[in-house]
Scaffold this motif. Sequence first.
Motif, PDB file in Angstrom:
ATOM      1  N   PRO A 136       0.818  -1.227   0.000  1.00 24.23           N
ATOM      2  CA  PRO A 136       0.000   0.000   0.000  1.00 24.23           C
ATOM      3  C   PRO A 136       0.844   1.266   0.000  1.00 24.23           C
ATOM      4  N   GLU A 137       2.088   1.156   0.538  1.00 23.18           N
ATOM      5  CA  GLU A 137       2.937   2.349   0.643  1.00 23.18           C
ATOM      6  C   GLU A 137       3.291   2.926  -0.731  1.00 23.18           C
ATOM      7  N   ILE A 138       3.217   2.097  -1.774  1.00 22.72           N
ATOM      8  CA  ILE A 138       3.471   2.606  -3.129  1.00 22.72           C
ATOM      9  C   ILE A 138       2.387   3.622  -3.506  1.00 22.72           C
ATOM     10  N   GLY A 139       1.143   3.307  -3.150  1.00 24.70           N
ATOM     11  CA  GLY A 139       0.049   4.238  -3.438  1.00 24.70           C
ATOM     12  C   GLY A 139       0.267   5.572  -2.742  1.00 24.70           C
ATOM     13  N   VAL A 140       0.678   5.501  -1.476  1.00 26.65           N
ATOM     14  CA  VAL A 140       0.883   6.730  -0.706  1.00 26.65           C
ATOM     15  C   VAL A 140       2.025   7.555  -1.296  1.00 26.65           C
ATOM     16  N   VAL A 141       3.139   6.895  -1.618  1.00 24.75           N
ATOM     17  CA  VAL A 141       4.293   7.666  -2.100  1.00 24.75           C
ATOM     18  C   VAL A 141       3.991   8.278  -3.475  1.00 24.75           C
ATOM     19  N   LEU A 142       3.299   7.536  -4.336  1.00 25.66           N
ATOM     20  CA  LEU A 142       2.940   8.094  -5.648  1.00 25.66           C
ATOM     21  C   LEU A 142       1.980   9.278  -5.470  1.00 25.66           C
ATOM     22  N   GLY A 143       1.060   9.142  -4.522  1.00 24.93           N
ATOM     23  CA  GLY A 143       0.132  10.241  -4.243  1.00 24.93           C
ATOM     24  C   GLY A 143       0.847  11.486  -3.740  1.00 24.93           C
ATOM     25  N   LYS A 144       1.859  11.269  -2.875  1.00 26.32           N
ATOM     26  CA  LYS A 144       2.620  12.412  -2.352  1.00 26.32           C
ATOM     27  C   LYS A 144       3.354  13.133  -3.485  1.00 26.32           C
TER      28      LYS A 144
ATOM     29  N   PHE B 143       2.623  13.058  -6.669  1.00 30.30           N
ATOM     30  CA  PHE B 143       1.634  13.695  -7.542  1.00 30.30           C
ATOM     31  C   PHE B 143       1.090  14.980  -6.909  1.00 30.30           C
ATOM     32  N   GLY B 144       0.869  14.940  -5.589  1.00 34.15           N
ATOM     33  CA  GLY B 144       0.402  16.133  -4.879  1.00 34.15           C
ATOM     34  C   GLY B 144       1.376  17.295  -5.045  1.00 34.15           C
ATOM     35  N   TYR B 145       2.676  17.022  -4.919  1.00 35.71           N
ATOM     36  CA  TYR B 145       3.663  18.084  -5.098  1.00 35.71           C
ATOM     37  C   TYR B 145       3.621  18.610  -6.531  1.00 35.71           C
ATOM     38  N   GLU B 146       3.428  17.694  -7.485  1.00 37.00           N
ATOM     39  CA  GLU B 146       3.340  18.109  -8.890  1.00 37.00           C
ATOM     40  C   GLU B 146       2.109  18.998  -9.111  1.00 37.00           C
ATOM     41  N   LEU B 147       0.998  18.636  -8.491  1.00 41.78           N
ATOM     42  CA  LEU B 147      -0.225  19.440  -8.646  1.00 41.78           C
ATOM     43  C   LEU B 147      -0.025  20.837  -8.055  1.00 41.78           C
ATOM     44  N   ASP B 148       0.685  20.885  -6.949  1.00 40.96           N
ATOM     45  CA  ASP B 148       1.008  22.173  -6.342  1.00 40.96           C
ATOM     46  C   ASP B 148       1.851  23.001  -7.323  1.00 40.96           C
ATOM     47  N   ARG B 149       2.827  22.335  -7.924  1.00 42.16           N
ATOM     48  CA  ARG B 149       3.737  22.999  -8.858  1.00 42.16           C
ATOM     49  C   ARG B 149       2.991  23.591 -10.061  1.00 42.16           C
ATOM     50  N   ILE B 150       1.925  22.899 -10.531  1.00 42.20           N
ATOM     51  CA  ILE B 150       1.193  23.434 -11.686  1.00 42.20           C
ATOM     52  C   ILE B 150      -0.004  24.309 -11.261  1.00 42.20           C
TER      53      ILE B 150
ATOM     54  N   ILE C 162      -3.939   7.321 -10.854  1.00 43.72           N
ATOM     55  CA  ILE C 162      -2.501   7.040 -10.868  1.00 43.72           C
ATOM     56  C   ILE C 162      -2.030   6.939 -12.311  1.00 43.72           C
ATOM     57  N   ALA C 163      -2.788   6.174 -13.122  1.00 45.95           N
ATOM     58  CA  ALA C 163      -2.358   5.997 -14.508  1.00 45.95           C
ATOM     59  C   ALA C 163      -3.571   5.841 -15.407  1.00 45.95           C
TER      60      ALA C 163
END
Length: 226
Positions: free
Chosen positions: A88-96, A98-105, A222-223
């Motif tokens: 499950p930690e893969i989901g969390v890390v990918l979400g984190k 992606f969240g930073y990327e969303l902030d960036r855009i 995610i994809a």
Amino acid sequence: MNPAADFISLFFPRCCLACSGMLVKGEDILCTGCIRDLPKQGNGTFQSMMKERLAGRLEICYALAFLKFRKVGIVQHLLHQLKYNNHPEIGVVLGKIFGYELDRIGLSTAFDLILPVPLHPARERQRGYNQSAKFAQGISFSLKVPFDDTILFRVAKTRTQTRKSRLERWENVKGVFALSRSELQGKRILLVDDIMTTGATLEACGEQLIARGCHELSVACIAETA
Ligand SMILES: [Zn+2]
């Protein structure tokens, strides 16, 4: 990291869940190289085709996909680990990430609430977690936007979508989702799924949210399959 953790990692080196390379200090779950090389959808614009796909059915504000899905490669491997190998930690890390990327855009203030597409309770018990909820939690952490996995739920079990035709998939999810008694009036909601294919699931969930007063509906996954 604390000294005890340093000591343990001498004997049990931690490995990147994408490339199996050894993780160095400061890295967690995925190595820096694998994070850098993730195939981002739209070269970092994260534009999903879901807006067009749902046109005339459901009005979507932002349709976002983090990664490009291909049948082989790192994204397929990570999703497999996330869904079938108890990571499950893969989901969390990918979400984190992606969240930073969303902030960036510039989307850090675009949403009021993040909701995952629910799994059927029997499947969630079997797997131990909902992979979409893990991804949503990661996004929530980075964007500092509330997450709630108790609002949307499934009322009937659907069979696996993989061998179904497009029409069968739409029929398959009708009447499957319901909402708990929650106040959604005026909310800008980000609905989160693992992989977006036809959009049938998103439409079924989205209709319920809009009927309950959701002001703006956005979707993220995610994809996305091309
Ligand atoms: Zn790696």
